[in-house]
Scaffold this motif. Structure first.
Motif, mmCIF file in Angstrom:
data_model
loop_
_atom_site.group_PDB
_atom_site.id
_atom_site.type_symbol
_atom_site.label_atom_id
_atom_site.label_comp_id
_atom_site.label_asym_id
_atom_site.label_seq_id
_atom_site.Cartn_x
_atom_site.Cartn_y
_atom_site.Cartn_z
ATOM 1 N N ILE A 37 -8.652 8.635 3.031
ATOM 2 C CA ILE A 37 -7.929 8.216 4.242
ATOM 3 C C ILE A 37 -7.254 9.453 4.824
ATOM 4 O O ILE A 37 -7.128 10.481 4.159
ATOM 5 N N GLU A 38 -6.830 9.327 6.060
ATOM 6 C CA GLU A 38 -6.100 10.404 6.741
ATOM 7 C C GLU A 38 -4.705 9.885 7.067
ATOM 8 O O GLU A 38 -4.560 8.794 7.617
ATOM 9 N N LEU A 39 -3.682 10.645 6.704
ATOM 10 C CA LEU A 39 -2.308 10.256 6.986
ATOM 11 C C LEU A 39 -2.014 10.458 8.471
ATOM 12 O O LEU A 39 -2.365 11.478 9.054
ATOM 13 N N ARG B 116 0.857 -1.186 0.000
ATOM 14 C CA ARG B 116 0.000 0.000 0.000
ATOM 15 C C ARG B 116 0.890 1.231 0.000
ATOM 16 O O ARG B 116 1.940 1.257 0.662
ATOM 17 N N HIS B 117 0.454 2.252 -0.719
ATOM 18 C CA HIS B 117 1.311 3.425 -0.872
ATOM 19 C C HIS B 117 0.486 4.662 -1.168
ATOM 20 O O HIS B 117 -0.671 4.565 -1.565
ATOM 21 N N ILE B 118 1.129 5.803 -0.961
ATOM 22 C CA ILE B 118 0.494 7.082 -1.264
ATOM 23 C C ILE B 118 1.381 7.812 -2.265
ATOM 24 O O ILE B 118 2.558 8.070 -1.994
ATOM 25 N N HIS B 119 0.808 8.119 -3.432
ATOM 26 C CA HIS B 119 1.489 8.947 -4.426
ATOM 27 C C HIS B 119 1.334 10.404 -4.009
ATOM 28 O O HIS B 119 0.243 10.821 -3.622
ATOM 29 N N MET B 120 2.436 11.169 -4.108
ATOM 30 C CA MET B 120 2.407 12.589 -3.760
ATOM 31 C C MET B 120 3.328 13.371 -4.674
ATOM 32 O O MET B 120 4.338 12.849 -5.125
ATOM 33 N N THR B 121 2.980 14.633 -4.880
ATOM 34 C CA THR B 121 3.906 15.564 -5.523
ATOM 35 C C THR B 121 4.865 16.066 -4.437
ATOM 36 O O THR B 121 4.572 15.916 -3.234
ATOM 37 N N PRO B 122 5.981 16.693 -4.806
ATOM 38 C CA PRO B 122 6.846 17.294 -3.788
ATOM 39 C C PRO B 122 6.108 18.317 -2.914
ATOM 40 O O PRO B 122 6.331 18.381 -1.702
ATOM 41 N N ALA B 123 5.188 19.071 -3.512
ATOM 42 C CA ALA B 123 4.413 20.049 -2.732
ATOM 43 C C ALA B 123 3.521 19.344 -1.713
ATOM 44 O O ALA B 123 3.401 19.789 -0.565
ATOM 45 N N ASP B 124 2.901 18.229 -2.127
ATOM 46 C CA ASP B 124 2.077 17.444 -1.186
ATOM 47 C C ASP B 124 2.943 16.929 -0.043
ATOM 48 O O ASP B 124 2.545 16.997 1.124
ATOM 49 N N ALA B 125 4.119 16.396 -0.368
ATOM 50 C CA ALA B 125 5.012 15.846 0.660
ATOM 51 C C ALA B 125 5.379 16.928 1.673
ATOM 52 O O ALA B 125 5.391 16.665 2.884
ATOM 53 N N GLU C 37 3.599 19.574 2.401
ATOM 54 C CA GLU C 37 2.386 19.881 3.164
ATOM 55 C C GLU C 37 2.126 18.847 4.261
ATOM 56 O O GLU C 37 1.727 19.181 5.367
ATOM 57 N N TYR C 38 2.377 17.569 3.954
ATOM 58 C CA TYR C 38 2.134 16.501 4.923
ATOM 59 C C TYR C 38 3.353 16.222 5.812
ATOM 60 O O TYR C 38 3.275 15.404 6.726
ATOM 61 N N GLY C 39 4.493 16.867 5.516
ATOM 62 C CA GLY C 39 5.687 16.682 6.346
ATOM 63 C C GLY C 39 6.335 15.320 6.195
ATOM 64 O O GLY C 39 6.852 14.757 7.167
ATOM 65 N N VAL C 40 6.321 14.777 4.976
ATOM 66 C CA VAL C 40 6.927 13.473 4.707
ATOM 67 C C VAL C 40 7.868 13.587 3.514
ATOM 68 O O VAL C 40 7.887 14.593 2.821
ATOM 69 N N LYS C 41 8.628 12.507 3.277
ATOM 70 C CA LYS C 41 9.515 12.478 2.113
ATOM 71 C C LYS C 41 9.412 11.119 1.435
ATOM 72 O O LYS C 41 8.857 10.168 1.992
ATOM 73 N N ASP C 42 9.959 11.032 0.222
ATOM 74 C CA ASP C 42 9.923 9.803 -0.552
ATOM 75 C C ASP C 42 10.508 8.648 0.253
ATOM 76 O O ASP C 42 11.531 8.795 0.913
ATOM 77 N N LYS C 43 9.839 7.512 0.216
ATOM 78 C CA LYS C 43 10.222 6.255 0.879
ATOM 79 C C LYS C 43 9.920 6.230 2.381
ATOM 80 O O LYS C 43 10.219 5.243 3.045
ATOM 81 N N ASP C 44 9.344 7.319 2.941
ATOM 82 C CA ASP C 44 8.904 7.259 4.331
ATOM 83 C C ASP C 44 7.833 6.171 4.459
ATOM 84 O O ASP C 44 7.111 5.872 3.498
ATOM 85 N N ILE C 45 7.730 5.602 5.642
ATOM 86 C CA ILE C 45 6.677 4.638 5.965
ATOM 87 C C ILE C 45 5.802 5.288 7.035
ATOM 88 O O ILE C 45 6.304 5.726 8.071
ATOM 89 N N VAL C 46 4.499 5.346 6.764
ATOM 90 C CA VAL C 46 3.569 6.028 7.658
ATOM 91 C C VAL C 46 2.382 5.107 7.955
ATOM 92 O O VAL C 46 2.313 3.982 7.465
ATOM 93 N N LYS C 47 1.443 5.642 8.726
ATOM 94 C CA LYS C 47 0.170 4.984 8.972
ATOM 95 C C LYS C 47 -0.919 5.841 8.338
ATOM 96 O O LYS C 47 -0.770 7.049 8.194
ATOM 97 N N ALA C 48 -2.023 5.201 7.986
ATOM 98 C CA ALA C 48 -3.157 5.921 7.424
ATOM 99 C C ALA C 48 -4.440 5.345 8.013
ATOM 100 O O ALA C 48 -4.564 4.136 8.184
ATOM 101 N N ARG C 49 -5.367 6.243 8.334
ATOM 102 C CA ARG C 49 -6.626 5.825 8.957
ATOM 103 C C ARG C 49 -7.783 6.069 7.996
ATOM 104 O O ARG C 49 -7.840 7.097 7.325
ATOM 105 N N CYS C 50 -8.688 5.104 7.940
ATOM 106 C CA CYS C 50 -9.944 5.341 7.231
ATOM 107 C C CYS C 50 -11.073 5.136 8.235
ATOM 108 O O CYS C 50 -11.001 4.268 9.091
#
Length: 190
Positions: A186-188, A121-130, A132-145
């Motif tokens: 979902i919410e990151l 499972r993964h989240i596609h993001m633009t650099p601007a999105d990253a 905004e969400y305070g993450v970077k490429d290859k980070d592993i996060v949790k997401a809630r639905c």
């Protein structure tokens, strides 16, 4: 609370190389766009193939375009049970050591020695999105639905590129478990 992220549910599908497309459909064959997908430049093609192992098969599995540098089959773990194989859960393109199968097209077939994965499972993001969400490429996060079968997904890979559009990709098993479909959100959670 972070801004909601749209969800896309990914069913079993195949990515093919130019060489394999020639074998499956004939020399010089071009994929026909059936429907554009949410990620820019990606599309579901009209073309379908059969996936075959010694233990089972799936008929009419859609090819996604455009052509890729390597042929890859993405299935859900439930699909793997029917095929009698054990694919690793991996990022797209990471097929080393994964099981193979036979892909059958109208003009020929390919016997893949490896190339079958269950996409993580993964989240596609633009650099601007990253940013905004305070993450970077290859980070592993949790997401809630939320919802009737709401849950928290662990081990969600962040994929950042200026070629992407913001969207979380879950496979059919994950979507069914959470009772969420394409168009849900979902919410990151970091």
């Amino acid at each position: 609370m972070s801004k909601p992220i749209p969800v896309g549910i990914s069913a079993r599908h195949v990515h093919v190389t130019r060489e394999h497309l020639d074998i499956l459909f004939g020399k010089g064959y071009q994929l026909t766009v059936k429907k554009d997908l949410s990620q820019p430049g990606q599309f579901a093609s009209e073309e379908q193939v059969d996936l075959v192992t010694e233990k089972g098969a799936f008929k009419k599995v859609r090819i996604l375009g455009p052509e890729r540098k390597q042929t890859q089959v993405e299935i859900a773990l439930t699909d793997a049970l029917k095929l009698g194989i054990k694919p690793p859960v991996r990022d797209s393109g990471d097929v080393k050591g994964s099981p193979g199968l036979t892909i059958v097209g109208p003009k020929g077939e390919i016997k893949l020695a490896e190339g079958v994965i269950a996409a993580c499972r993964h989240i596609h993001m633009t650099p601007a999105d990253a940013a905004e969400y305070g993450v970077k490429d290859k980070d592993i996060v949790k997401a809630r639905c939320d919802g009737e079968r709401g849950l928290i997904f662990d081990n969600v890979l962040i994929r950042v590129s200026d070629k992407f559009k913001l969207e979380c990709h879950l496979d059919t098993d994950e979507g069914n478990a959470a009772k969420i479909g394409t168009g849900g959100t979902i919410e990151l959670i970091k």
